[in-house]
Design a protein around this motif. Sequence first.
Motif, PDB file in Angstrom:
ATOM      1  N   GLY A 134       0.784  -1.223   0.000  1.00 36.22           N
ATOM      2  CA  GLY A 134       0.000   0.000   0.000  1.00 36.22           C
ATOM      3  C   GLY A 134       0.814   1.270   0.000  1.00 36.22           C
ATOM      4  O   GLY A 134       0.290   2.354   0.289  1.00 36.22           O
ATOM      5  N   VAL A 135       2.097   1.164  -0.327  1.00 39.43           N
ATOM      6  CA  VAL A 135       2.964   2.341  -0.403  1.00 39.43           C
ATOM      7  C   VAL A 135       3.166   2.710  -1.870  1.00 39.43           C
ATOM      8  O   VAL A 135       3.463   1.846  -2.699  1.00 39.43           O
ATOM      9  CB  VAL A 135       4.330   2.089   0.268  1.00 39.43           C
ATOM     10  N   ASP A 136       2.988   3.983  -2.178  1.00 40.23           N
ATOM     11  CA  ASP A 136       3.142   4.434  -3.564  1.00 40.23           C
ATOM     12  C   ASP A 136       3.796   5.811  -3.569  1.00 40.23           C
ATOM     13  O   ASP A 136       3.169   6.825  -3.874  1.00 40.23           O
ATOM     14  CB  ASP A 136       1.784   4.476  -4.267  1.00 40.23           C
ATOM     15  N   GLY A 137       5.060   5.857  -3.178  1.00 49.81           N
ATOM     16  CA  GLY A 137       5.781   7.118  -3.133  1.00 49.81           C
ATOM     17  C   GLY A 137       5.810   7.713  -1.741  1.00 49.81           C
ATOM     18  O   GLY A 137       5.099   7.277  -0.825  1.00 49.81           O
ATOM     19  N   LEU A 176       8.715  -3.960  -6.310  1.00 44.77           N
ATOM     20  CA  LEU A 176       9.588  -3.040  -5.598  1.00 44.77           C
ATOM     21  C   LEU A 176       9.331  -1.588  -6.003  1.00 44.77           C
ATOM     22  O   LEU A 176       9.258  -1.255  -7.180  1.00 44.77           O
ATOM     23  CB  LEU A 176      11.052  -3.384  -5.892  1.00 44.77           C
ATOM     24  N   GLY A 177       9.208  -0.730  -5.004  1.00 48.63           N
ATOM     25  CA  GLY A 177       9.143   0.710  -5.229  1.00 48.63           C
ATOM     26  C   GLY A 177      10.294   1.368  -4.491  1.00 48.63           C
ATOM     27  O   GLY A 177      10.795   0.824  -3.501  1.00 48.63           O
ATOM     28  N   PHE A 178      10.737   2.524  -4.949  1.00 45.93           N
ATOM     29  CA  PHE A 178      11.851   3.194  -4.277  1.00 45.93           C
ATOM     30  C   PHE A 178      11.878   4.674  -4.625  1.00 45.93           C
ATOM     31  O   PHE A 178      11.323   5.104  -5.634  1.00 45.93           O
ATOM     32  CB  PHE A 178      13.188   2.551  -4.661  1.00 45.93           C
ATOM     33  N   VAL A 179      12.548   5.433  -3.770  1.00 47.85           N
ATOM     34  CA  VAL A 179      12.802   6.842  -4.046  1.00 47.85           C
ATOM     35  C   VAL A 179      14.182   7.189  -3.503  1.00 47.85           C
ATOM     36  O   VAL A 179      14.478   6.966  -2.328  1.00 47.85           O
ATOM     37  CB  VAL A 179      11.719   7.762  -3.428  1.00 47.85           C
ATOM     38  N   ASN A 180      15.043   7.679  -4.376  1.00 46.88           N
ATOM     39  CA  ASN A 180      16.337   8.197  -3.949  1.00 46.88           C
ATOM     40  C   ASN A 180      16.127   9.620  -3.460  1.00 46.88           C
ATOM     41  O   ASN A 180      15.306  10.358  -4.001  1.00 46.88           O
ATOM     42  CB  ASN A 180      17.331   8.164  -5.120  1.00 46.88           C
TER      43      ASN A 180
END
Length: 333
Positions: A117-120, A195-199
């Motif tokens: 449930g995480v999107d950014g 997988l989601g990610f943000v640098n």
Amino acid sequence: MKVLRITGLALLLMAPVAAPAAEPVNLMLNWAPTADHSPFYYAKAQGWYEKTGIDLTIEVGKGSGVSSLKVGSGGSPFGIADLATMLVARSKGADVVALMSIYANTGQTFYWLKSYGVDGAKTFPGHKIGNPPGDASRVMWPAFAKAAGIAPDAVTFVNVGPTAKIAALKSHTVDIISDFYNEHDLKVIEFGSDLGFVNWKDIGLNPYGNSLIVNGAYLAKNAKLAEDFVRISQKAFAACVADVAPCLKALLDQASGLDKENQERQWERIKFLMTDDFTTSKALGWIDPGRMQKDYDLVQTYLGMERPFAVETAFSTKLLDPSVKMDASKVKK
């Protein structure tokens, strides 16, 4: 019969001249050796340091805080440390100066699974983030939260050791983890498209990462040796960008327990972290004064400076060779 007479002076002139003894020099890493340290191992294996009179020992580190303090106290002339951590150490009295950036871009990255449930970053509130208590991303979290437009107290932090992060995310012990971008591919392999990610760079926070640092008093007394050390290291990083195979061989020959394929993948990410407008135009390893002031202000705001100082005293680019630049064409998009 003629007798050849050789005078004492002639004998002295004919005698082999012993090479001057190399100066023992220690480099303390920020952590256990991996791909981002391979240029130092490569240059040593090639004899580049030795040719300039440097007998290099590479010491395994225990974190940027430890290496900053050891270099700052004179226990090691050179070291590798995260620059924000080095700035904090300097404010506490450590005599330390940065000479060359390795990570021109921050490696700090948050990872999550989309199925949780995480999107950014906007959706972080209400979720659990797993990392060690002293992790830089936890310490600097208020800065990230402000840049992302969320409340700093909107998440819960869970203590997770550095080697247990992937397992914690996989077991849903936590919803998000922090890690360095050079380890990105291990998570892609483990989680695939979920997988989601943000640098941190993606939301406007881009402090300098790992850098080559030196003891200030040592630098003052050994300016030529320090210049040789910096320029050989620059040359080694450029050589490894051109062809990493011999560099990783030099690393693997000296550091046990490393997976070659994983180190190759890491190096591809490291090249991205090494590349910015300054390292490609000014010099490989360049440290920009404007960015350093922003880093200082960031640390001052969220970590505090025990004894404030002029940021320009904490770094120097004078020893860099401007003819050695980062080759952006070698970086995968």
